[in-house]
Design a protein around this motif. Structure first.
Motif, PDB file in Angstrom:
ATOM      1  N   MET A 295       0.789  -1.081   0.035  1.00 18.18           N
ATOM      2  CA  MET A 295       0.188   0.062   0.163  1.00 18.18           C
ATOM      3  C   MET A 295       0.797   1.250   0.082  1.00 18.18           C
ATOM      4  N   GLN A 296       0.489   2.130  -0.984  1.00 20.33           N
ATOM      5  CA  GLN A 296       1.450   3.382  -0.822  1.00 20.33           C
ATOM      6  C   GLN A 296       1.117   4.168  -0.004  1.00 20.33           C
ATOM      7  N   ARG A 297       2.207   4.838   0.680  1.00 21.88           N
ATOM      8  CA  ARG A 297       2.007   5.793   1.737  1.00 21.88           C
ATOM      9  C   ARG A 297       1.533   6.984   1.232  1.00 21.88           C
ATOM     10  N   ALA A 298       0.488   7.799   1.887  1.00 23.36           N
ATOM     11  CA  ALA A 298       0.113   9.115   1.532  1.00 23.36           C
ATOM     12  C   ALA A 298       1.240  10.093   1.976  1.00 23.36           C
ATOM     13  N   PRO A 299       1.477  11.084   1.079  1.00 18.22           N
ATOM     14  CA  PRO A 299       2.450  12.222   1.342  1.00 18.22           C
ATOM     15  C   PRO A 299       1.858  13.014   2.304  1.00 18.22           C
ATOM     16  N   THR A 300       2.920  13.217   3.152  1.00 18.13           N
ATOM     17  CA  THR A 300       2.594  14.294   4.433  1.00 18.13           C
ATOM     18  C   THR A 300       3.382  15.757   3.892  1.00 18.13           C
ATOM     19  N   SER A 301       2.340  16.631   4.373  1.00 14.62           N
ATOM     20  CA  SER A 301       2.927  18.093   4.231  1.00 14.62           C
ATOM     21  C   SER A 301       2.713  18.713   5.274  1.00 14.62           C
ATOM     22  N   TRP A 302       3.277  20.141   5.426  1.00 12.49           N
ATOM     23  CA  TRP A 302       3.126  21.019   6.351  1.00 12.49           C
ATOM     24  C   TRP A 302       3.404  22.349   5.949  1.00 12.49           C
ATOM     25  N   GLU A 303       2.510  23.233   6.126  1.00  7.72           N
ATOM     26  CA  GLU A 303       2.388  24.639   5.561  1.00  7.72           C
ATOM     27  C   GLU A 303       3.107  25.368   6.652  1.00  7.72           C
ATOM     28  N   ILE A 304       3.859  26.266   6.324  1.00  5.83           N
ATOM     29  CA  ILE A 304       4.366  27.186   7.096  1.00  5.83           C
ATOM     30  C   ILE A 304       3.829  28.487   7.009  1.00  5.83           C
ATOM     31  N   ASP A 305       3.452  28.924   8.164  1.00  6.12           N
ATOM     32  CA  ASP A 305       2.438  30.430   8.409  1.00  6.12           C
ATOM     33  C   ASP A 305       3.883  31.304   8.569  1.00  6.12           C
ATOM     34  N   PRO A 306       3.656  32.358   7.521  1.00  5.88           N
ATOM     35  CA  PRO A 306       5.040  33.309   7.577  1.00  5.88           C
ATOM     36  C   PRO A 306       4.858  34.189   8.776  1.00  5.88           C
ATOM     37  N   ASP A 307       3.350  34.381   9.376  1.00  9.37           N
ATOM     38  CA  ASP A 307       3.307  35.236  10.529  1.00  9.37           C
ATOM     39  C   ASP A 307       3.571  34.650  11.752  1.00  9.37           C
ATOM     40  N   ASP A 308       3.357  33.259  11.736  1.00 13.90           N
ATOM     41  CA  ASP A 308       3.475  32.231  12.938  1.00 13.90           C
ATOM     42  C   ASP A 308       4.185  31.021  12.694  1.00 13.90           C
ATOM     43  N   PRO A 309       5.574  30.978  12.096  1.00 14.52           N
ATOM     44  CA  PRO A 309       6.233  29.870  11.779  1.00 14.52           C
ATOM     45  C   PRO A 309       6.355  28.689  12.793  1.00 14.52           C
ATOM     46  N   ARG A 310       6.149  27.744  12.465  1.00  9.61           N
ATOM     47  CA  ARG A 310       6.027  26.512  13.483  1.00  9.61           C
ATOM     48  C   ARG A 310       6.687  25.248  12.707  1.00  9.61           C
ATOM     49  N   ALA A 311       7.316  24.318  13.522  1.00 10.97           N
ATOM     50  CA  ALA A 311       7.885  22.898  13.101  1.00 10.97           C
ATOM     51  C   ALA A 311       6.588  22.292  13.185  1.00 10.97           C
ATOM     52  N   PRO A 312       6.361  21.155  12.303  1.00 12.99           N
ATOM     53  CA  PRO A 312       5.427  20.285  12.511  1.00 12.99           C
ATOM     54  C   PRO A 312       5.319  19.597  13.746  1.00 12.99           C
TER      55      PRO A 312
ATOM     56  N   ARG B 186       6.492  10.539  10.633  1.00 15.82           N
ATOM     57  CA  ARG B 186       5.881  10.169   9.434  1.00 15.82           C
ATOM     58  C   ARG B 186       6.376  10.571   8.126  1.00 15.82           C
ATOM     59  N   MET B 187       7.275  11.456   8.304  1.00 19.10           N
ATOM     60  CA  MET B 187       7.746  12.277   7.105  1.00 19.10           C
ATOM     61  C   MET B 187       8.946  11.578   6.440  1.00 19.10           C
ATOM     62  N   THR B 188       9.308  11.541   5.231  1.00 20.91           N
ATOM     63  CA  THR B 188      10.485  11.201   4.579  1.00 20.91           C
ATOM     64  C   THR B 188      11.398  12.073   4.738  1.00 20.91           C
ATOM     65  N   PRO B 189      12.780  11.616   4.411  1.00 16.60           N
ATOM     66  CA  PRO B 189      13.877  12.491   4.654  1.00 16.60           C
ATOM     67  C   PRO B 189      13.662  13.682   3.825  1.00 16.60           C
ATOM     68  N   GLU B 190      13.260  13.519   2.258  1.00 15.25           N
ATOM     69  CA  GLU B 190      13.075  14.712   1.715  1.00 15.25           C
ATOM     70  C   GLU B 190      11.983  15.546   1.914  1.00 15.25           C
ATOM     71  N   GLU B 191      10.870  15.121   2.530  1.00 13.30           N
ATOM     72  CA  GLU B 191       9.899  15.933   3.164  1.00 13.30           C
ATOM     73  C   GLU B 191      10.304  16.628   4.330  1.00 13.30           C
ATOM     74  N   ARG B 192      11.216  16.240   5.168  1.00 19.88           N
ATOM     75  CA  ARG B 192      11.825  16.666   6.362  1.00 19.88           C
ATOM     76  C   ARG B 192      12.576  17.810   5.868  1.00 19.88           C
ATOM     77  N   GLN B 193      13.576  17.735   4.872  1.00 20.53           N
ATOM     78  CA  GLN B 193      14.374  18.644   4.381  1.00 20.53           C
ATOM     79  C   GLN B 193      13.518  19.906   3.983  1.00 20.53           C
ATOM     80  N   ARG B 194      12.504  19.682   3.210  1.00 18.51           N
ATOM     81  CA  ARG B 194      11.812  20.638   2.471  1.00 18.51           C
ATOM     82  C   ARG B 194      11.360  21.553   3.657  1.00 18.51           C
ATOM     83  N   VAL B 195      10.875  20.794   4.872  1.00 17.50           N
ATOM     84  CA  VAL B 195      10.152  21.799   5.968  1.00 17.50           C
ATOM     85  C   VAL B 195      11.469  22.320   6.465  1.00 17.50           C
ATOM     86  N   LEU B 196      12.698  21.870   6.755  1.00 23.02           N
ATOM     87  CA  LEU B 196      13.893  22.625   7.306  1.00 23.02           C
ATOM     88  C   LEU B 196      14.125  23.814   6.318  1.00 23.02           C
ATOM     89  N   ASP B 197      14.220  23.548   5.019  1.00 23.42           N
ATOM     90  CA  ASP B 197      14.505  24.720   4.199  1.00 23.42           C
ATOM     91  C   ASP B 197      13.413  25.824   4.108  1.00 23.42           C
TER      92      ASP B 197
END
Length: 300
Positions: A1-18, A25-36
């Protein structure tokens, strides 16, 4: 079964980590996108005005003093001033100074607890003309709830230093009781104290030298070394001069000895010539006497 992608939107007025469960549950690529995407710089505003020297200098001096000390003793302690700190799903904050033990010491854009694998061990705030309630009330409750082991507030204008230590398992702080005017940091294994309006760190009875003090000492050492070098060079020049004079006197003595030997040689040569002339005269005399004797015999 294919894992559904996880996403996290950054609010520029209130930035928070997921939240941590989403991060896990995030892949390394998804985590890096969050950090960037997590902001590391923020615009100066009326709510967050630029700071003056009275606030800026103490925190930088604390970072540099501690950084130099831990580097000298070989202890890995990451130190940063006003670095954005992101706890999972928490509002971003940036203390004047943070310390994190036993992690790689390198440049960072921000501190993400989920990515780094641990939270902040110590926070320090410098109070000059800002809101004291934020540092002395709000942060005390918030930093304790986040599990930050120790929190210190240096009120430079009032020349006061307060410290708080986390009560394990309680999520709250208790004040650190001063001992002989100093507060002990179990995190840093150092004492904190005031010298006038300056925050100082102590190891035993000795204050850790600040960068400018180390530079002053280095300047003094360099000056002393240059003076010693100059004195040594003068002594060497004097020794060279005396050696040159000794060599010159030795050369003159050698020249005189050579002249004496030359005169002695010339005298010996003259004596040899005189002996040769005397021998020649004696020979001619002998020959003359022999000739005279021969003539006398013939006359008879």
């Amino acid at each position: 079964m294919q894992r559904a992608p996880t996403s996290w939107e950054i609010d520029p007025d209130d930035p928070r980590a997921p939240p941590q469960e989403l991060w896990d549950r995030m892949t390394p690529e998804e985590r890096q996108r969050v950090l960037d995407t997590l902001p590391s710089e923020f615009e100066v505003s009326e709510a967050s005005p630029p700071e003056g020297d009275f606030h800026f200098n103490p925190k930088v001096a604390a970072r540099d003093t501690l950084g130099g000390y831990f580097q000298r003793i070989g202890r890995r302690v990451y130190l940063a001033c006003e670095l954005p700190v992101y706890y999972p799903a928490e509002r971003m904050f940036a203390p004047d100074l943070i310390a994190v033990l036993d992690v790689e010491v390198k440049e960072r854009a921000h501190w993400s607890v989920s990515a780094e694998g641990k939270g902040v061990d110590l926070a320090l705030e410098i109070l000059w003309s800002g809101r004291s309630k934020k540092d002395l009330v709000d942060n005390v409750a918030r930093y304790a709830s986040l599990g930050i082991s120790e929190y210190f507030v240096f009120d430079r204008r009032r020349r006061q230093l307060r410290g708080f230590r986390l009560v394990q398992g309680s999520g709250r702080y208790q004040p650190i009781v001063p001992q002989e005017g100093r507060l002990t940091s179990a995190v840093l294994a150092l004492d904190l104290g005031l010298d006038g309006d300056r925050l100082r760190f102590f190891h035993g009875q000795h204050a850790l030298p600040e960068t400018r003090e180390l530079l002053d000492r280095l300047g003094t050492m360099v000056g002393d070394l240059e003076a010693r070098i100059e004195r040594t060079e003068l002594r060497l020049d004097e020794e060279r001069r005396r050696l040159d004079e000794e060599r010159q006197r030795a050369d003159e003595e050698q020249q005189r000895a050579d002249k004496e030997r030359q005169r002695a040689g010339e005298a010996q040569q003259r004596a040899d010539e005189e002996r040769q002339r005397a021998d020649e005269a004696e020979r001619r005399l002998a020959e003359a006497l022999a000739e005279l004797e021969r003539l006398k015999r013939e006359r008879r």
